[in-house]
Design a protein around this motif. Structure first.
Motif: not given
Length: 288
Positions: A170-177
């Protein structure tokens, strides 16, 4: 002559009033009888046509109401039928293994106890899901909103769900908090139900991508499995709908009801070719 004309006028007026009254009272009496027949099981629609527009409008409104009641009763009957079936299966396993232990037919007590525990947890989860749905339907489900750091929250969800399948990443991608104000327990149930469904069908990986449009949190969850069948797409959030592979349950209906209860929305479908798999896109307000 005047008296005769007066009597004739009174008689004619009375006849007209009686005729008009009958055109109104008879359909209303018929409508009252039809209302008494409503039981949610048999068809109680009005088929007659009326000359007055108001009565026609009333008939249409009645027929719509009657159809909604009948559909609601059918959905309720189907819901309890399916819920009973889903509860019956783990209960049969628990009863069978318990009797096997008592009668000493089953020698491996550790394995039997493990199955009994697993089926008990499955049954508890189903009962809790039904209760949660019932409370959300009646708007009595208590929310406890708090400030939530989304990345940290999703990390926790991923850690829990990753133990289900070791061969699926399971990959998790986020630009910023990002911070949102919502109920963490209900949102966790929503996310875990989606991931559970993805893990059932994914081949190798699941992707969670987080972004925002300034007003809402946007969560995109997608897998690399076969995706939804076209015939299943309109029904995937229906309670106990039996879809691809004959699986049925209320996991995705909890997702639908829960995300709307939190003030958000969800869409689902298949990824665009040449990619394959299912996707779920959730929108949640940043402030609850």
């Amino acid at each position: 002559m005047y008296i005769a004309i007066l009597i004739a006028s009174v008689f004619l007026s009375s006849f007209l009033v009686w005729g008009i009254a009958r055109t109104i009272s008879v359909p209303i009496q018929h409508l009252c009888l039809q209302i008494q027949r409503i039981n949610g099981e048999t068809d109680a629609q009005i088929q007659d046509s009326y000359s007055l527009n108001e009565l026609e409008s009333l008939k249409r409104s009645y027929n719509q109401m009657e159809e909604m009641i009948r559909r609601s009763e059918e959905e309720k009957r189907q819901f309890f039928q399916n819920a009973s079936h889903d509860l019956k299966t783990p209960l049969a396993s628990i009863t069978g293994y318990s009797q096997g232990i008592v009668s000493n037919v089953i020698k491996d007590h550790q394995k039997a106890a493990s199955i009994i525990l697993s089926e008990s947890l499955r049954m508890t989860d189903l009962v809790e899901s039904i209760l949660s749905l019932s409370k959300m339907d009646s708007h009595t489900f208590d929310l406890h909103p708090t400030d939530l750091e989304v990345m940290e929250f999703l990390d926790e969800c991923v850690d829990i769900m990753s133990t289900i399948r070791k061969d699926c990443v399971i990959h998790l991608e986020a630009a910023r908090p990002l911070m949102i104000h919502t109920d963490p327990e209900l949102l966790k149930r929503v996310i875990q139900n989606i991931l559970s469904n993805c893990l059932r069908y994914a081949e190798h990986e699941i992707l969670i991508r987080m972004s925002t449009d300034g007003n809402s949190l946007i969560l995109l969850i997608q897998d690399d499995g076969p995706g939804f069948l076209e015939k299943d797409l309109p029904h995937i959030f229906e309670r106990f709908y039996k879809g691809n592979g004959g699986k049925n349950g209320i996991g995705l209906s909890i997702v639908w009801t829960g995300i709307h209860y939190l003030g958000g929305s969800i869409t689902a479908g298949n990824r665009a070719v040449p990619e394959h798999g299912a996707y779920y896109q959730l929108l949640l307000p940043l402030s609850f």
